[in-house]
Design a protein around this motif. Structure first.
Motif, PDB file in Angstrom:
ATOM      1  N   TYR A  24      31.496  25.269  42.220  1.00 57.18           N
ATOM      2  CA  TYR A  24      31.081  25.883  43.483  1.00 57.18           C
ATOM      3  C   TYR A  24      30.515  27.268  43.180  1.00 57.18           C
ATOM      4  O   TYR A  24      30.922  27.934  42.233  1.00 57.18           O
ATOM      5  N   GLN A  26      29.739  31.126  44.956  1.00 49.63           N
ATOM      6  CA  GLN A  26      30.042  32.012  46.077  1.00 49.63           C
ATOM      7  C   GLN A  26      29.144  33.238  45.986  1.00 49.63           C
ATOM      8  O   GLN A  26      29.293  34.068  45.084  1.00 49.63           O
ATOM      9  N   GLU A  63      30.029  35.419  51.438  1.00 51.74           N
ATOM     10  CA  GLU A  63      29.829  34.033  51.856  1.00 51.74           C
ATOM     11  C   GLU A  63      31.016  33.176  51.423  1.00 51.74           C
ATOM     12  O   GLU A  63      31.801  33.564  50.563  1.00 51.74           O
ATOM     13  N   GLY A  64      31.080  31.984  52.025  1.00 49.41           N
ATOM     14  CA  GLY A  64      32.043  30.997  51.551  1.00 49.41           C
ATOM     15  C   GLY A  64      31.507  30.308  50.314  1.00 49.41           C
ATOM     16  O   GLY A  64      30.388  30.547  49.870  1.00 49.41           O
ATOM     17  N   LEU A  65      32.324  29.434  49.755  1.00 48.44           N
ATOM     18  CA  LEU A  65      31.910  28.709  48.564  1.00 48.44           C
ATOM     19  C   LEU A  65      30.987  27.562  48.950  1.00 48.44           C
ATOM     20  O   LEU A  65      31.187  26.896  49.966  1.00 48.44           O
ATOM     21  N   PHE A  69      29.267  24.000  47.454  1.00 47.98           N
ATOM     22  CA  PHE A  69      29.373  22.944  46.445  1.00 47.98           C
ATOM     23  C   PHE A  69      28.103  22.856  45.614  1.00 47.98           C
ATOM     24  O   PHE A  69      26.977  22.963  46.145  1.00 47.98           O
ATOM     25  N   ALA A 101      29.590  34.565  42.114  1.00 49.20           N
ATOM     26  CA  ALA A 101      30.812  34.094  41.473  1.00 49.20           C
ATOM     27  C   ALA A 101      30.762  32.570  41.418  1.00 49.20           C
ATOM     28  O   ALA A 101      30.455  31.928  42.421  1.00 49.20           O
ATOM     29  N   PHE A 134      32.857  29.196  40.698  1.00 45.91           N
ATOM     30  CA  PHE A 134      34.224  28.682  40.622  1.00 45.91           C
ATOM     31  C   PHE A 134      34.214  27.225  40.187  1.00 45.91           C
ATOM     32  O   PHE A 134      33.380  26.424  40.628  1.00 45.91           O
ATOM     33  N   PHE A 151      41.653  25.545  41.966  1.00 42.05           N
ATOM     34  CA  PHE A 151      40.548  26.377  41.508  1.00 42.05           C
ATOM     35  C   PHE A 151      40.930  27.267  40.333  1.00 42.05           C
ATOM     36  O   PHE A 151      42.072  27.731  40.229  1.00 42.05           O
ATOM     37  N   PRO A 207      39.914  30.945  38.190  1.00 42.87           N
ATOM     38  CA  PRO A 207      39.743  32.324  38.664  1.00 42.87           C
ATOM     39  C   PRO A 207      38.290  32.719  38.878  1.00 42.87           C
ATOM     40  O   PRO A 207      38.026  33.789  39.415  1.00 42.87           O
ATOM     41  N   ARG A 244      32.247  35.714  37.224  1.00 44.83           N
ATOM     42  CA  ARG A 244      31.305  36.544  37.991  1.00 44.83           C
ATOM     43  C   ARG A 244      30.094  36.797  37.110  1.00 44.83           C
ATOM     44  O   ARG A 244      30.192  37.467  36.083  1.00 44.83           O
TER      45      ARG A 244
END
Lengths: 115, 116
Positions: A35, A37, A41-43, A45, A89, A91, A106, A108, A111
């Motif tokens: 994912y 980010q 914002e949200g994550l 896919f 970022a 994930f 998930f 960490p 970045r």
């Protein structure tokens, strides 16, 4: 019982370079998801992989991005010729097959900063 | 298309009080899963609670509980006895399963601050 491992945690690349992000799933997990980010914002896919198979890459940009999950070793998300808009970022998550709970765990995150 | 909406960008609550975070979603599926994830300043995504759509009983995990209203497509998170460590971004997520794929669709998040 180690969780999902991602490395590096921070990665700085100049425009045009390649970025390689690694993800080791939890023990016993053979499904991996990536994912992205963006700030505030949200994550979102990107891709869903099982060992040696890409199941769904509908969220991945068609160019410059690729992902793999080999039989041995971690999953790799590869971004070629990075641009500033790739700064985000990233994930990785993993899940265990057979459990119909759909829980994803998930890491960490990595970045990525493109200068 | 499945979407998740979190209408509260930011919220605050006093320590020890109760707070409710809202989430609505849109889907034509009948059987699905919903989740709340917490993202503290460390940015680690932590699973808080899960709800299966076919279960009428609301899920509960210690101080965290949900109010799942299937007909209204609403999935709110209640945090009781708020603690300073609850300060974080909270993301509502919907599990989309189609054609053999599984992927989470996230809302934009609610930033929760717990004040001492």
């Amino acid at each position: 019982n180690a969780g999902v491992m991602q490395n590096p945690r921070h990665l700085v690349r100049r425009r045009g370079q390649e970025a390689r992000l690694r993800c080791s799933p939890m023990k016993g997990h053979s499904h991996v998801y990536w994912y992205r980010q963006l700030p505030e914002e949200g994550l979102k896919f990107m891709v869903y992989l099982q060992k040696e198979n890409i199941i769904d890459e509908s969220g991945m940009p068609k160019e410059r991005f690729s992902a793999e999950f080999p039989k041995e070793g971690p999953s790799i998300l590869r971004i070629q010729q990075v641009v500033r808009g790739d700064s985000a970022a990233y994930f990785c998550a993993s899940s265990k097959p057979g459990l119909r709970t759909y829980e994803q765990y998930f890491g960490p995150g990595t970045r990525l900063t493109v200068t | 298309a499945q979407t998740v909406t979190q209408s509260q960008p930011e919220m605050s609550v006093q320590e020890a009080e109760t707070v409710t975070l809202s989430c609505t979603y849109d889907t034509s599926e009948n059987n699905y899963y919903l989740f709340w994830y917490k993202q503290p300043p460390s940015r680690q995504m932590i699973l808080v609670i899960r709800q299966e759509a076919y279960k009428q009983q609301n899920a509960t995990e210690n101080r965290f509980s949900v109010n799942f209203q299937k007909a209204a497509k609403s999935f709110s998170l209640k945090i009781s006895d708020s603690q300073l460590g609850d300060t974080a971004m909270y993301f509502c997520a919907f599990m989309l399963t189609q054609g053999g794929s599984e992927k989470l669709v996230f809302g934009k998040g609610t930033k929760l601050t717990v004040n001492p």
